[in-house]
Scaffold this motif. Structure first.
Motif, PDB file in Angstrom:
ATOM      1  N   ASP A  95       0.805  -1.216   0.000  1.00  0.00           N
ATOM      2  CA  ASP A  95       0.000   0.000   0.000  1.00  0.00           C
ATOM      3  C   ASP A  95       0.844   1.276   0.000  1.00  0.00           C
ATOM      4  O   ASP A  95       0.309   2.365  -0.201  1.00  0.00           O
ATOM      5  CB  ASP A  95      -0.925   0.032   1.223  1.00  0.00           C
ATOM      6  N   TYR A  96       2.134   1.166   0.224  1.00  0.00           N
ATOM      7  CA  TYR A  96       2.990   2.335   0.347  1.00  0.00           C
ATOM      8  C   TYR A  96       3.792   2.644  -0.929  1.00  0.00           C
ATOM      9  O   TYR A  96       4.283   3.751  -1.089  1.00  0.00           O
ATOM     10  CB  TYR A  96       3.975   2.161   1.514  1.00  0.00           C
ATOM     11  N   TYR A  97       3.940   1.658  -1.807  1.00  0.00           N
ATOM     12  CA  TYR A  97       4.747   1.869  -3.015  1.00  0.00           C
ATOM     13  C   TYR A  97       4.116   2.915  -3.918  1.00  0.00           C
ATOM     14  O   TYR A  97       2.894   3.090  -3.941  1.00  0.00           O
ATOM     15  CB  TYR A  97       4.894   0.565  -3.812  1.00  0.00           C
ATOM     16  N   GLU A  98       4.958   3.591  -4.685  1.00  0.00           N
ATOM     17  CA  GLU A  98       4.471   4.488  -5.718  1.00  0.00           C
ATOM     18  C   GLU A  98       3.696   3.661  -6.744  1.00  0.00           C
ATOM     19  O   GLU A  98       4.037   2.495  -6.992  1.00  0.00           O
ATOM     20  CB  GLU A  98       5.645   5.199  -6.401  1.00  0.00           C
ATOM     21  N   ILE A  99       2.708   4.238  -7.364  1.00  0.00           N
ATOM     22  CA  ILE A  99       1.842   3.511  -8.295  1.00  0.00           C
ATOM     23  C   ILE A  99       2.629   2.881  -9.439  1.00  0.00           C
ATOM     24  O   ILE A  99       2.414   1.729  -9.797  1.00  0.00           O
ATOM     25  CB  ILE A  99       0.746   4.445  -8.847  1.00  0.00           C
TER      26      ILE A  99
END
Length: 105
Positions: A42-46
């Motif tokens: 949920d924290y990674y860049e798209i």
């Protein structure tokens, strides 16, 4: 200029840096464990699953590749270094800098 105060301040800061570096590495290891457990999705860049932007800080998962020589190659390298040293095929470069380390007790 108070030299004692400068030396004291440098020693204090170096001690703090050392303590914070140990703590920082422990936290980064915990982040790596969270990654391995799949908890960072949920924290990674798209568009980049190796980067997290969090409160103005950028965290990047890096990959480093190093060469690991086999025993035969290591022997060859050692022989070449030994021969080059004996023949004086090197130059020396000195760099001067200051450092602060805690004395051993």
């Amino acid at each position: 200029m108070n030299i004692d105060a400068l030396l004291q301040k440098a020693a204090e800061h170096q001690g703090q840096i050392k303590a914070h570096t140990v703590a920082y590495k422990a936290v980064i290891n915990k982040i790596a464990e969270a990654h391995a457990a799949g908890l960072l999705a949920d924290y990674y860049e798209i568009d980049n699953d190796k980067q997290i932007n969090y409160q103005g800080w950028q965290f990047n998962r890096k990959t480093k590749t190093t060469k690991v020589w086999d025993a035969e190659a290591k022997q060859m390298i050692e022989k070449v270094e030994y021969t080059a040293n004996r023949m004086g095929l090197y130059s020396e470069k000195q760099t001067e800098y200051w450092e602060c380390r805690q004395q051993k007790k």
